[in-house]
Write a protein that holds these residues in place. Structure first.
Motif, mmCIF file in Angstrom:
data_model
loop_
_atom_site.group_PDB
_atom_site.id
_atom_site.type_symbol
_atom_site.label_atom_id
_atom_site.label_comp_id
_atom_site.label_asym_id
_atom_site.label_seq_id
_atom_site.Cartn_x
_atom_site.Cartn_y
_atom_site.Cartn_z
ATOM 1 N N VAL A 57 -23.157 124.579 60.299
ATOM 2 C CA VAL A 57 -23.219 123.784 59.077
ATOM 3 C C VAL A 57 -22.051 124.189 58.190
ATOM 4 N N VAL A 59 -20.284 123.905 54.584
ATOM 5 C CA VAL A 59 -20.606 123.618 53.186
ATOM 6 C C VAL A 59 -19.329 123.740 52.367
ATOM 7 N N ALA A 240 -31.556 122.518 59.111
ATOM 8 C CA ALA A 240 -30.448 122.087 58.262
ATOM 9 C C ALA A 240 -30.952 121.592 56.909
ATOM 10 N N GLU A 241 -32.103 120.927 56.881
ATOM 11 C CA GLU A 241 -32.633 120.430 55.619
ATOM 12 C C GLU A 241 -32.971 121.578 54.666
ATOM 13 N N HIS A 244 -29.716 122.762 53.322
ATOM 14 C CA HIS A 244 -29.188 121.788 52.371
ATOM 15 C C HIS A 244 -29.887 121.912 51.021
ATOM 16 N N ALA A 248 -28.042 122.894 47.559
ATOM 17 C CA ALA A 248 -28.134 122.071 46.355
ATOM 18 C C ALA A 248 -28.657 122.878 45.176
ATOM 19 N N PHE A 258 -21.751 118.622 52.859
ATOM 20 C CA PHE A 258 -22.679 119.314 53.763
ATOM 21 C C PHE A 258 -22.585 118.630 55.128
ATOM 22 N N SER A 371 -26.786 114.674 61.107
ATOM 23 C CA SER A 371 -26.332 115.029 59.780
ATOM 24 C C SER A 371 -27.459 115.585 58.967
ATOM 25 N N GLY A 372 -27.091 116.421 57.995
ATOM 26 C CA GLY A 372 -28.080 116.917 57.047
ATOM 27 C C GLY A 372 -28.452 115.831 56.076
ATOM 28 N N SER A 377 -24.235 114.617 52.413
ATOM 29 C CA SER A 377 -24.352 114.970 53.824
ATOM 30 C C SER A 377 -23.493 114.059 54.654
#
Length: 436
Positions: A57, A59, A240-241, A244, A248, A258, A371-372, A377
């Protein structure tokens, strides 16, 4: 006579039927044990693959710093991570590469900031290195253990231009001339990017890129220590969520970039998960089929022994003891069958597991990336070669034997009680008349 003793006499007196029942039970226990061993090996290899391959991932956000990137290293969620801090530096005692020509900035040693220096925490997580387009050709990369070390990894062309090799000393100075750093070369990498055909500033040439620990990059920087991006390796796409949401919360949702890349995970982990699911299916199917087959065999045996059952009932024997006798007979056969299945699993389980997992681990080459979710994202597709994993370990453990024993005893109960109840509902006289 005690019904357990009667069960022993019945097994010894009907040796051919006992051998047939033993053979059926050996096959059932071996298949059950094989399913459990395969599922355990798949689970262990999946865990190893999640740690070794995982999901990368990336960022990014305006104003991202190394300290903020460190706060996203959530224990239990992130396995490895690295931040990338780009700065410019001036070489001391060696010559940077130049593209030549007017406007190229090819002033050699006199050019201000001729080197592009990237501070990293874990070089192997950067996408070019992680997915194989850029490779270490000599020495090693930079890892978390180099946080306080004075080391550097340089590009092959810069090394050849100046006769540098692993173990040599590299001297750098900040662009304002106030700070300097002395690093030992621990690795040389090869960037496949070709030198540009048109003149360009020296720091934009791929050969003038080098990597150092974050502390060295901070020392050489002259402005705010803004991290270009941070890469986090997590175990699976469904995590991943969570990352994320944490990004955030720590960084703020506005302008958050992301990006999730799970191609390597899909190529190597998903096939292993399918093997585990197949092993679960095998266990359930074998348990059901075994119960049906043994129920049929026991039903045939019970029907053949109607006269014996009628005599025992006429003599006052309790029905539950007759059922208990049949349960003991089947269970007594199941125990040696389990021992033989365990021996077979110890001798051949590793080879069978290796062949099956290797065959199913080579299949999925889907290059799509997920994707996230949430603001900012996106997706990225990168060609990732298969990451080598350790061979799966297939071993017979007490837990596996306990599961097989439990299922085997359950099959014994089902296979004897179900057909036995239907026969024992009859009157002793009816049983004797049928037998006659």
């Amino acid at each position: 006579m005690n019904f357990v003793k009667r069960a022993g006499l019945s097994l010894s007196g009907r040796r051919s039927r006992t051998a047939a029942l033993l053979g059926v039970f050996v096959v059932i226990c071996a298949l059950l044990l094989g399913g459990f061993l395969l599922r355990g090996a798949a689970a262990r290899q999946e865990a190893d693959a999640q740690r070794a391959v995982g999901v990368d991932v990336t960022v990014g956000r305006k104003g991202l710093t190394a300290d903020l990137a460190d706060r996203l290293d959530v224990p239990g969620l992130v396995h490895r991570y690295t931040a990338e801090l780009p700065v410019r530096a001036v070489p001391r005692g060696f010559t940077p590469l130049t593209s030549g020509g007017p406007g190229a900035g090819g002033g050699g040693r006199r050019e201000r900031g001729a080197l592009e220096v990237h501070g990293v925490r874990d070089l192997g997580l950067l996408l070019p290195f992680s997915y194989g387009s850029t490779r270490i050709t000599s020495g090693r990369g930079i890892g978390p253990g180099d946080a306080g070390a004075h080391v550097a990894v340089i590009e092959r062309r810069l090394a050849e231009r100046n006769g540098l090799a692993v173990g040599d000393t590299l001297r750098l100075r900040s662009t304002d001339g106030r700070r300097s750093a002395v690093s030992r070369i621990v690795g040389v990498f090869r960037d496949p990017t070709r030198d540009p055909a048109r003149p360009m500033p020296s720091h934009m040439l791929p050969g003038n890129l080098l990597y150092v620990p974050m502390a060295t990059a901070r020392r050489l920087g002259t402005g705010p220590a803004r991290v270009d991006r941070a890469v986090y390796r997590i175990g699976s796409p469904d995590r991943a969520e969570r990352l994320h949401a944490e990004a955030a919360r720590v960084l703020g949702g506005g302008g958050l970039r992301f990006t999730v890349n799970d191609k390597a995970y899909r190529d190597q982990v998903r096939p292993i998960q399918r093997v585990g699911a197949f092993a679960d299916l095998v266990v359930h199917v074998i348990a059901l089929a075994g119960a049906l087959i043994l129920s049929l065999l026991v039903t045939l045996q019970v029907r053949e022994r109607r006269g014996e059952l009628g005599v025992l009932l006429a003599l006052g024997e309790k029905k539950w003891k007759l059922l208990g006798q049949h349960v003991v007979e089947v269970a007594a056969v199941a125990l040696p069958a389990l021992a033989l299945a365990a021996l077979a699993g110890a001798l051949g389980g590793q080879r069978v597991g290796d062949a099956f997992l290797d065959h199913h681990g080579d299949g999925d080459t889907d290059s799509r990336s997920s994707s996230g979710s949430g603001s900012g994202s996106g997706t990225v597709a990168a060609g990732a070669p298969d990451t080598p994993l350790a061979p799966p370990t297939v071993r017979v453990g007490p837990a596996d034997l306990g599961r097989v024993a439990g299922i085997a005893l359950g099959i014994s109960l089902v296979a004897t009680v179900v057909p036995g109840i239907g026969v024992l509902r009859l009157h002793p006289r009816s049983l004797l008349l049928d037998a006659a």
